[in-house]
Scaffold this active site. Structure first.
Site, PDB file in Angstrom:
ATOM      1  N   HIS A   1     115.412-110.884  15.826  1.00 40.71           N
ATOM      2  CA  HIS A   1     116.018-110.216  14.667  1.00 40.71           C
ATOM      3  C   HIS A   1     114.942-109.960  13.627  1.00 40.71           C
ATOM      4  O   HIS A   1     114.056-110.776  13.428  1.00 40.71           O
ATOM      5  CB  HIS A   1     117.103-111.096  14.050  1.00 40.71           C
ATOM      6  CG  HIS A   1     118.400-111.065  14.809  1.00 40.71           C
ATOM      7  ND1 HIS A   1     118.982-112.182  15.320  1.00 40.71           N
ATOM      8  CD2 HIS A   1     119.214-110.032  15.118  1.00 40.71           C
ATOM      9  CE1 HIS A   1     120.113-111.846  15.922  1.00 40.71           C
ATOM     10  NE2 HIS A   1     120.274-110.546  15.819  1.00 40.71           N
TER      11      HIS A   1
ATOM     12  N   GLY B   1     118.060-106.915  17.380  1.00 37.60           N
ATOM     13  CA  GLY B   1     116.679-107.077  16.938  1.00 37.60           C
ATOM     14  C   GLY B   1     115.756-106.003  17.489  1.00 37.60           C
ATOM     15  O   GLY B   1     114.620-106.274  17.851  1.00 37.60           O
ATOM     16  N   ALA B   2     116.236-104.761  17.523  1.00 36.16           N
ATOM     17  CA  ALA B   2     115.418-103.698  18.119  1.00 36.16           C
ATOM     18  C   ALA B   2     114.506-103.021  17.103  1.00 36.16           C
ATOM     19  O   ALA B   2     113.709-102.165  17.475  1.00 36.16           O
ATOM     20  CB  ALA B   2     116.315-102.667  18.787  1.00 36.16           C
TER      21      ALA B   2
ATOM     22  N   THR C   1     116.787-103.702  10.206  1.00 36.51           N
ATOM     23  CA  THR C   1     115.628-103.809   9.308  1.00 36.51           C
ATOM     24  C   THR C   1     115.035-102.456   8.915  1.00 36.51           C
ATOM     25  O   THR C   1     114.685-102.238   7.753  1.00 36.51           O
ATOM     26  CB  THR C   1     114.527-104.645   9.982  1.00 36.51           C
ATOM     27  OG1 THR C   1     115.103-105.862  10.434  1.00 36.51           O
ATOM     28  CG2 THR C   1     113.404-104.954   9.018  1.00 36.51           C
TER      29      THR C   1
ATOM     30  N   ASP D   1     129.800-107.395  13.425  1.00 33.26           N
ATOM     31  CA  ASP D   1     128.591-107.970  14.019  1.00 33.26           C
ATOM     32  C   ASP D   1     128.595-109.490  13.815  1.00 33.26           C
ATOM     33  O   ASP D   1     129.066-109.975  12.775  1.00 33.26           O
ATOM     34  CB  ASP D   1     127.372-107.336  13.317  1.00 33.26           C
ATOM     35  CG  ASP D   1     126.072-107.564  14.059  1.00 33.26           C
ATOM     36  OD1 ASP D   1     126.114-107.845  15.269  1.00 33.26           O
ATOM     37  OD2 ASP D   1     125.004-107.447  13.413  1.00 33.26           O
TER      38      ASP D   1
END
Ligand SMILES: [Zn+2]
Length: 287
Positions: free
Chosen positions: A178, A207-208, A231, A81
């Protein structure tokens, strides 16, 4: 099994579902995510990446992800990534990664193209597909702090970028951030449709975390075939540690604590996998 080549992401793109791509930080996150994929019977991507190498070390984290992928009963891709370091990209490509992301989104357009073309050449020499990024997704991948305003992806530029670089997938900025935004804004779905129509390669949504389920489903209809999740897994693991019962703490029962963490990660990952791959797992009934 370790998933290589473009088959799975192209299949997702053609069928209107997305690969969930999870950032892993070590053994527990990797185990939780792979178990979730096996339980769902769906392919996934492990992102053993740049930003988390600082914690576990590149060789250790790569070996862990590759081993977990090879041992899995479902297709598991191993992806680098956000990297801007061509040596790192080369190392991953030569170490058996399925794919890499070259992130030149912070560079001027022509420099982004030049960097991305080099990464695509390295990838091609090793049978590794490359994700590029145009437009910038604000926020910090590992700390969930949104500090700047991103620039949304322009469809015409995106087409030129894809044509000139030869990337196999494109990360886009359509209002996604993000980390978890404190006040999430709706995604620019119409812009996403225009980008899809312009570029003709699978799109990637970074950033979903924290996006409502209906918004995630809406992106699947608009060319997004890889969705990055980070996250929410971290939150789940930390919450599991926070919720440990007194007995576990009193006995310093680390194995039990880590096992609880794996289960928490697995639950969140499973939910995401089912949501994103549902169109493939459960085709809608036709009357
Ligand atoms: Zn990202």
């Amino acid at each position: 099994m370790l998933d290589t080549g473009l088959g799975t992401i192209q299949e997702a793109y053609a069928q209107g579902w997305a690969l969930a791509a999870f950032s892993t930080y070590g053994l527990e996150t990797t185990m939780g995510v792979v178990r979730a994929a096996e339980a769902a019977g769906a392919p996934i991507i492990l992102q053993a990446g740049s930003s988390t190498f600082a914690h576990a070390g590149r060789a250790a984290l790569a070996a862990l992800a590759l081993h977990a992928a090879e041992a899995a009963s479902v297709r598991v891709g191993v992806h680098l990534d956000h990297s801007r370091d061509l040596e790192e990209i080369r190392w991953c490509a030569e170490s058996g990664y399925s794919s890499v992301m070259v992130d030149g989104s912070g560079l001027p357009f022509e420099e982004n193209i030049a960097l991305t073309r080099e990464a695509v050449a390295i990838g091609a020499a090793n049978g590794v597909w490359v994700e590029g990024e145009l437009g910038s997704v604000p926020g910090d991948e590992d700390r969930s702090v949104v500090t700047e305003v991103g620039q949304m992806t322009d469809p015409a530029r995106a087409r030129e970028f894809v044509d000139r670089t030869g990337v196999s997938a494109l990360a886009v900025a359509v209002g996604n951030v993000h980390g978890m935004a404190s006040e999430p804004q709706p995604l620019a779905l119409e812009l996403l449709t225009h980008i899809r129509d312009a570029v003709g390669v699978p799109l990637v949504l970074h950033g979903a975390s924290g996006l409502p389920d209906d918004e995630l489903r809406a992106v699947l209809e608009r060319g997004v075939a890889k969705v990055n999740i980070n996250t929410e897994l971290r939150r789940a693991l930390l919450q599991a540690f926070h919720d440990l019962d007194e007995e576990v703490l009193a006995k310093a029962d680390l194995a039990r604590a880590l096992a609880d963490g794996v289960v928490a990660v697995q639950q969140v990952a499973h939910q995401k996998i089912v949501l994103l791959s549902r169109p493939a797992l459960q085709p809608p009934d036709h009357e």
